[in-house]
Design an enzyme around this catalytic site. Structure first.
Site, PDB file in Angstrom:
ATOM      1  N   ILE A  77       0.949  -1.286   0.195  1.00 51.91           N
ATOM      2  CA  ILE A  77      -0.015   0.045   0.029  1.00 51.91           C
ATOM      3  C   ILE A  77       0.743   1.284  -0.050  1.00 51.91           C
ATOM      4  CG2 ILE A  77      -1.918   1.200   1.296  1.00 51.91           C
ATOM      5  CD1 ILE A  77      -2.692  -1.518   2.513  1.00 51.91           C
ATOM      6  N   TYR A 231      -0.730  -9.207  16.867  1.00 51.72           N
ATOM      7  CA  TYR A 231      -1.171  -8.387  15.670  1.00 51.72           C
ATOM      8  C   TYR A 231      -2.396  -7.196  15.890  1.00 51.72           C
ATOM      9  CZ  TYR A 231      -2.514  -6.255  10.970  1.00 51.72           C
ATOM     10  OH  TYR A 231      -2.653  -5.413  10.012  1.00 51.72           O
ATOM     11  N   THR A 268      -1.740  -7.567  -0.638  1.00 51.56           N
ATOM     12  CA  THR A 268      -0.359  -7.508  -0.478  1.00 51.56           C
ATOM     13  C   THR A 268       0.448  -8.480   0.264  1.00 51.56           C
ATOM     14  OG1 THR A 268      -0.506  -6.400   1.756  1.00 51.56           O
ATOM     15  CG2 THR A 268      -0.869  -4.778  -0.082  1.00 51.56           C
TER      16      THR A 268
HETATM   17  N1  LIG Z   1      -3.107  -5.342   3.336  1.00 47.25           N
HETATM   18  C1  LIG Z   1      -4.183  -5.421   4.202  1.00 47.25           C
HETATM   19  O1  LIG Z   1      -5.105  -6.071   3.866  1.00 47.25           O
HETATM   20  C2  LIG Z   1      -4.151  -4.449   5.483  1.00 47.25           C
HETATM   21  C3  LIG Z   1      -5.330  -4.350   6.149  1.00 47.25           C
HETATM   22  C4  LIG Z   1      -5.255  -3.537   7.303  1.00 47.25           C
HETATM   23  C5  LIG Z   1      -4.086  -2.677   7.728  1.00 47.25           C
HETATM   24  N2  LIG Z   1      -3.151  -2.973   6.808  1.00 47.25           N
HETATM   25  C6  LIG Z   1      -1.909  -2.098   7.287  1.00 47.25           C
HETATM   26  O2  LIG Z   1      -1.241  -1.471   6.191  1.00 47.25           O
HETATM   27  C7  LIG Z   1       0.245  -1.295   6.437  1.00 47.25           C
HETATM   28  C8  LIG Z   1       0.838  -1.439   5.177  1.00 47.25           C
HETATM   29  O3  LIG Z   1       0.474  -2.999   4.930  1.00 47.25           O
HETATM   30  P1  LIG Z   1       0.675  -3.654   3.445  1.00 47.25           P
HETATM   31  O4  LIG Z   1      -0.612  -4.486   3.215  1.00 47.25           O
HETATM   32  O5  LIG Z   1       1.140  -2.642   2.439  1.00 47.25           O
HETATM   33  O6  LIG Z   1       1.769  -4.586   3.653  1.00 47.25           O
HETATM   34  P2  LIG Z   1       3.135  -5.168   2.972  1.00 47.25           P
HETATM   35  O7  LIG Z   1       3.080  -4.922   1.471  1.00 47.25           O
HETATM   36  O8  LIG Z   1       3.657  -6.375   3.648  1.00 47.25           O
HETATM   37  O9  LIG Z   1       4.171  -3.832   3.507  1.00 47.25           O
HETATM   38  C9  LIG Z   1       4.671  -3.475   4.570  1.00 47.25           C
HETATM   39  C10 LIG Z   1       5.557  -2.483   4.700  1.00 47.25           C
HETATM   40  O10 LIG Z   1       6.285  -2.393   5.967  1.00 47.25           O
HETATM   41  C11 LIG Z   1       7.550  -2.313   5.742  1.00 47.25           C
HETATM   42  N3  LIG Z   1       8.049  -2.894   7.086  1.00 47.25           N
HETATM   43  C12 LIG Z   1       7.914  -3.969   7.742  1.00 47.25           C
HETATM   44  N4  LIG Z   1       8.639  -4.096   8.755  1.00 47.25           N
HETATM   45  C13 LIG Z   1       9.321  -3.088   8.852  1.00 47.25           C
HETATM   46  C14 LIG Z   1      10.474  -2.632   9.619  1.00 47.25           C
HETATM   47  N5  LIG Z   1      10.815  -3.097  10.796  1.00 47.25           N
HETATM   48  N6  LIG Z   1      10.966  -1.321   9.434  1.00 47.25           N
HETATM   49  C15 LIG Z   1      10.516  -0.728   8.393  1.00 47.25           C
HETATM   50  N7  LIG Z   1       9.800  -0.964   7.442  1.00 47.25           N
HETATM   51  C16 LIG Z   1       9.136  -2.461   7.695  1.00 47.25           C
HETATM   52  C17 LIG Z   1       7.868  -3.381   4.775  1.00 47.25           C
HETATM   53  O11 LIG Z   1       9.196  -3.170   4.292  1.00 47.25           O
HETATM   54  P3  LIG Z   1      10.242  -4.329   3.949  1.00 47.25           P
HETATM   55  O12 LIG Z   1      10.269  -4.609   2.618  1.00 47.25           O
HETATM   56  O13 LIG Z   1      11.414  -3.957   4.545  1.00 47.25           O
HETATM   57  O14 LIG Z   1       9.767  -5.433   5.045  1.00 47.25           O
HETATM   58  C18 LIG Z   1       6.808  -2.652   3.766  1.00 47.25           C
HETATM   59  O15 LIG Z   1       7.228  -1.590   3.003  1.00 47.25           O
HETATM   60  C19 LIG Z   1       0.321  -1.924   7.521  1.00 47.25           C
HETATM   61  O16 LIG Z   1       0.583  -1.033   8.725  1.00 47.25           O
HETATM   62  C20 LIG Z   1      -0.689  -3.028   7.405  1.00 47.25           C
HETATM   63  O17 LIG Z   1      -0.887  -3.723   9.131  1.00 47.25           O
HETATM   64  C21 LIG Z   1      -2.810  -3.620   5.650  1.00 47.25           C
END
Ligand SMILES: NC(=O)c1ccc[n+]([C@@H]2O[C@H](COP(=O)([O-])OP(=O)(O)OC[C@H]3O[C@@H](n4cnc5c(N)ncnc54)[C@H](OP(=O)(O)O)[C@@H]3O)[C@@H](O)[C@H]2O)c1
Length: 353
Positions: A77, A231, A268
């Site tokens: 995202i 989580y 994602t």
């Molecule tokens: N996808 C969903 O359905 C959903 C639903 C509700 C909430 N969310 C929230 O949306 C946000 C983004 O999630 P996403 O779906 O885009 O997930 P994603 O594709 O897995 O991306 C996660 C991001 O967080 C970074 N990250 C993880 N650990 C980190 C750390 N220790 N330091 C710095 N960066 C770190 C990752 O970087 P690396 O490449 O270095 O790992 C990546 O850029 C999260 O907070 C998630 O909880 C997502």
């Protein structure tokens, strides 16, 4: 209709636990119950995404004088959030674990040689407090004002792992590291905000805050660890802190507002440790795309109609109900103080580094 859809979805996920994934099976009734509640709330989230699809939009407008900081963003995202902020011609500072790879990912999406926005990528591991400190120092030295802070980075269902400071990884990455970063950048946020044009902090939480619980007796899962519990706790913590901080800033007459957002159920890599890896076609079919997932987050960051509405929890372009504890100011204050104590913060937003 709604109940039937939920039952079908829940049953599908449960079946795949058994047959298709390498995800560890729940070992007892508590774990099964947690898992089922998670799938149930996820299904409700998907239905919400479908019902409110037409409300889920953001109007981009050029704001070349504004500076935004985002954590994560090299994929998922966050990458789409950055694309939108650059389209607004902002200066975007991304903190990620591998800046070279992060810059490459963004440059594959946006032509950085022609965009009017400015993109800067710096090293940040949000789970390590020393890294958060170094990143904040670097940003503070370069920029005296920050208009937008998007706390986006996150992990889900990771196996038990502790940071070097001894915090459980969901608690540290999703919540505490961002809580610390917001504290460190607060003087810059306050300097950027003005009457009618507040600086904004956007905490990317999740619908699962609704089933979260802050376990003060075992915050790091030392006595009992279950990934979904960790989580859900971290995502509720984001909401409680959002509510308290916004209230605190309001009482200080500071021109900074804090929002929490559920981006939707989005296809994602976040689901790496989830049973949904077994049903990629279903994810493609019913989950939001990362582009759609970025909309409400950018809306929370820039939409002028949200002025004065800080403390809200948004989903699909509108306000959404959150955990009952978030309505209780004492419960919000309790977590806030607990977090300050963990980080040895004496005056949030004012300690000098
Ligand atoms: N996808 C969903 O359905 C959903 C639903 C509700 C909430 N969310 C929230 O949306 C946000 C983004 O999630 P996403 O779906 O885009 O997930 P994603 O594709 O897995 O991306 C996660 C991001 O967080 C970074 N990250 C993880 N650990 C980190 C750390 N220790 N330091 C710095 N960066 C770190 C990752 O970087 P690396 O490449 O270095 O790992 C990546 O850029 C999260 O907070 C998630 O909880 C997502």
């Amino acid at each position: 209709m709604l109940i039937i859809s939920v039952v079908i979805l829940v049953s599908l996920f449960v079946m795949f636990y058994f047959f298709k994934t390498s995800k560890e099976m729940p070992k007892n009734w508590y774990e099964w119950k947690t898992e089922l509640r998670f799938q149930y709330i996820g299904a409700i989230g998907i239905i919400h995404d479908l019902i409110y699809a037409s409300r889920d939009k953001v109007v981009l407008c050029t704001q070349p004088d504004r500076i935004a900081v985002i954590t994560g963003g090299n994929r998922g995202i966050g990458l789409k959030i950055i694309e939108k902020l650059l389209a607004c011609e902002m200066t975007v500072i991304m903190g990620c674990r591998d800046p070279k790879a992060g810059e490459k990912a963004v440059s594959q999406l946006v032509d950085l040689s022609t965009t009017k926005g400015k993109f800067i990528c710096e090293s940040l591991d949000v789970g390590e407090l020393s890294s958060v400190m170094s990143f904040a120092k670097l940003v503070k030295n370069k920029y005296k004002k920050i208009d937008i802070l998007i706390n986006n980075a996150g992990i889900m269902f990771a196996p038990l792992q502790k940071t070097s400071e001894g915090f459980e990884s969901h608690f540290a990455v999703n919540y505490l590291g961002h809580f610390f970063l917001t504290h460190l950048l607060m003087p810059q946020l306050k300097a950027a905000g003005s009457e009618g044009k507040n600086a904004r902090v956007v905490n990317v939480s999740s619908v699962v805050n609704l089933i979260g619980r802050i376990n003060y007796n075992d915050i790091n899962g030392d006595k009992y660890y279950y990934p979904a519990t960790a989580y859900n706790q971290s995502k509720l913590a984001q909401i409680l802190a959002t509510r308290h901080l916004n209230q605190m800033l309001r009482e200080q007459n500071a021109h900074v507002e804090v929002f929490a957002v559920h981006p939707g159920v989005v296809d994602t890599d976040l689901f790496e440790y989830s049973a949904t890896t077994a049903v990629p076609f279903l994810k493609k079919l019913i989950f939001k795309t990362p582009e759609r997932g970025s909309r409400t987050i950018v809306y929370a960051a820039i939409d002028p109609r949200l002025e004065g509405k800080g403390g809200s929890y948004l989903s699909n372009g509108g306000k959404s109900p959150f955990h009952p504890d978030a309505k209780d100011s004492q419960k919000c204050a309790k977590l806030f103080k607990f977090s300050c104590d963990l980080l040895k913060i004496t005056e949030y937003g004012n300690d000098i580094i």
